[in-house]
Scaffold this motif. Structure first.
Motif, short mmCIF file in Angstrom:
data_model
loop_
_atom_site.label_atom_id
_atom_site.label_comp_id
_atom_site.label_asym_id
_atom_site.label_seq_id
_atom_site.Cartn_x
_atom_site.Cartn_y
_atom_site.Cartn_z
N PHE A 169 0.85 -1.18 0.00
CA PHE A 169 0.00 0.00 0.00
C PHE A 169 0.89 1.23 0.00
CE2 PHE A 169 -0.95 -1.08 4.80
CZ PHE A 169 0.36 -0.93 5.13
N ALA A 217 -4.48 1.42 -2.08
CA ALA A 217 -4.18 0.00 -1.95
C ALA A 217 -5.07 -0.76 -2.93
CB ALA A 217 -4.42 -0.47 -0.52
N CYS A 223 -6.95 -0.52 2.48
CA CYS A 223 -7.02 0.91 2.77
C CYS A 223 -7.41 1.16 4.22
CB CYS A 223 -8.02 1.60 1.85
SG CYS A 223 -7.40 1.95 0.19
#
Length: 492
Positions: A169, A217, A223
């Motif tokens: 991420f 992400a 996320c």
């Protein structure tokens, strides 16, 4: 362990906790991928391998001692707009090419406190001004789905790094769509939080009343893990709100899609320039949400035509003020052999800033000048309030508002869009920043060229949990978020 990059954030955390692999092994895996693949994608400006291994070893020691958090030892990429102590922070500009920050941005500090391992800093449009990542002094980042296309901007490096599986991420920032649009172009999930939800301390300013950091992400769940790290009050940021932070992961199933009222602004689906395939994929995703129990409600957002002109008065005005600090005197690029102070200022700035940044500084300075301040800047601020009220009225009858994230899929690199064409490409994202609302992009399919299409859901203030929950449940029923570009499938 050649497929660690295919694991979700939760799967990585569980693998670390169970001792299936160490943070050092995981970090080494991602660094090897960056070394092999990023020459094609050009998502990273700076790779911090040495520091990453130090952080990874520290994470492994914490885990061995029983002091690890759930995310300890997971790698992350930071957009090169967040200050990082001892690491170059450029904002994609020549004027900051030699700037090494003496401190960390709050977002970076929070990541370190959670035990995240910084792989490096990723590319972006210069000072976050752009929608293609082509305005970066360090060259254009490529879209992993099609290397001759842009990844979007300004957080294009963040999007490309995650889409190519060069980080699990990444952090991004969103001033007028700079998380949601590249997430749409690269087939990712990206959340722009409510203004004031994530600290802006140490985030190089473009337009201070619009800038907001957020996570990027593959999925809403990934996320949510990063939002748990990023969100919260910061006394160092006067615009940071003192408001309790949700547990975004715990709330992923907290909103029932059944009965959820989704507003469909008729103006948004009649915009000139909306690609037919983008419109079709977005409508298909809304039909899927309807099948899951959501109720689609047609609404009016009557201020749509005002979004672009309002934004492109307010944002450049704030940029002209914020960027006056880059003067060649205290830090950053300085021209050679200036003849006097005025020459130092003029040449340092004209040589250090790219064309798009110069264009917006000039527009903003003009709008703030004595003869035009009331006619342009003050009027734009009044229209901004009307845009906000337009949304608040809509939220009296609906829970969330749906729209495309962008009117098209990714542009070709070198398409040479005029400034006006590029600005109009932000039609669906700008108003969210003007109103300070949260919004999220979710991947919902592809066009005939296999380029990703994104659905944008806009929420009322502080509804990040709701947005993440709705997208999470949509992603449990679909698999668009799990699709990978060919370059991401490569093993090292």
């Amino acid at each position: 362990m050649t497929d660690l990059h295919r694991l979700s954030v939760r799967e990585i955390a569980e693998g670390l906790a169970q001792g299936k692999f160490s943070s050092r092994e995981l970090t080494e895996h991602y660094l090897k991928r960056i070394a092999k693949i990023d020459a094609h994608v050009q998502s990273y400006v700076t790779v911090t391998a040495e520091q990453a291994f130090v952080q990874a070893d520290a994470a492994d020691a914490l885990r061995k001692a029983g002091n690890a958090t759930f995310l300890t030892g997971i790698p992350i990429a930071h957009k090169d707009i967040f200050c990082t102590q001892g690491i170059k922070t450029t904002a994609g500009s020549k004027i900051l090419d030699n700037f090494i920050s003496p401190y960390d941005a709050t977002v970076v500090t929070k990541g370190k406190d959670a035990g995240l391992v910084t792989l490096g800093k990723v590319n972006m449009d210069e000072f976050a001004m752009g929608s293609t990542s082509e305005s970066s002094y360090f060259g254009a980042t490529k879209n992993p789905w099609a290397l001759d296309h842009v990844p979007g901007g300004s957080s294009g490096g963040s999007a490309a790094a995650v889409a190519a599986d060069l980080a699990p991420f990444a952090t991004g920032t969103d001033t007028g769509g700079s998380i949601r649009q590249p997430a749409s172009f690269c087939g990712l999930t990206g959340l722009k939080p409510t203004y004031g939800r994530v600290s802006r301390f140490g985030m190089i300013a473009y337009a201070s009343s619009l800038d907001q950091g957020g996570p990027m992400a593959r999925s809403a769940e990934d996320c949510a893990y990063l939002m748990n790290v990023m969100a919260g009050h910061d006394a160092k940021d006067s615009t940071s709100m003192e408001k309790d932070v949700d547990d975004y992961v715990a709330n992923l199933n907290g909103t029932s899609v059944k009965g959820l009222r989704i507003g469909i602004p008729k103006q948004y689906f009649n915009v000139q320039g909306l690609d037919a395939e983008v419109k079709a994929r977005v409508e298909e995703s809304l039909k899927k949400l309807e099948e899951m129990g959501a109720v689609l409600v047609e609404i009016d957002l009557n201020m749509t035509d005002a979004y672009v002109p309002t934004y492109y008065l307010i944002a450049p005005a704030e940029a002209s003020s914020n960027l006056q600090r880059f003067d060649g005197v205290r830090y950053g690029y300085r021209c050679e052999n200036p003849v006097d102070l005025m020459d130092l200022y003029k040449r340092s700035r004209s040589e250090g800033f790219g064309k798009e940044v110069q264009r917006r500084i000039l527009i903003g300075t003009y709008a703030l000048s004595a003869g035009y301040y009331d006619a342009y800047y003050v009027k734009a601020q009044k229209v901004r309030r009307l845009i906000q009220q337009d949304f608040l009225k809509a939220f009296e009858s609906v829970d969330v508002i749906a729209a495309p994230s962008a009117p098209t899929t990714a542009y070709k690199i070198g398409a040479n869009l005029s400034p006006t064409e590029m600005y109009l490409g932000d039609i669906y994202t700008l108003a969210v920043n003007l109103a300070g609302l949260p919004a999220i992009n979710a991947p919902v399919g592809f066009d005939k060229e296999n380029l990703p299409v994104g659905l944008q859901l806009i929420g009322n203030y502080w509804s990040e949990s709701q947005l993440l929950s709705v997208v999470h449940q949509y992603q449990q029923a679909t698999d668009w978020h799990s699709k990978r570009a060919a370059i991401a499938e490569e093993n090292v």
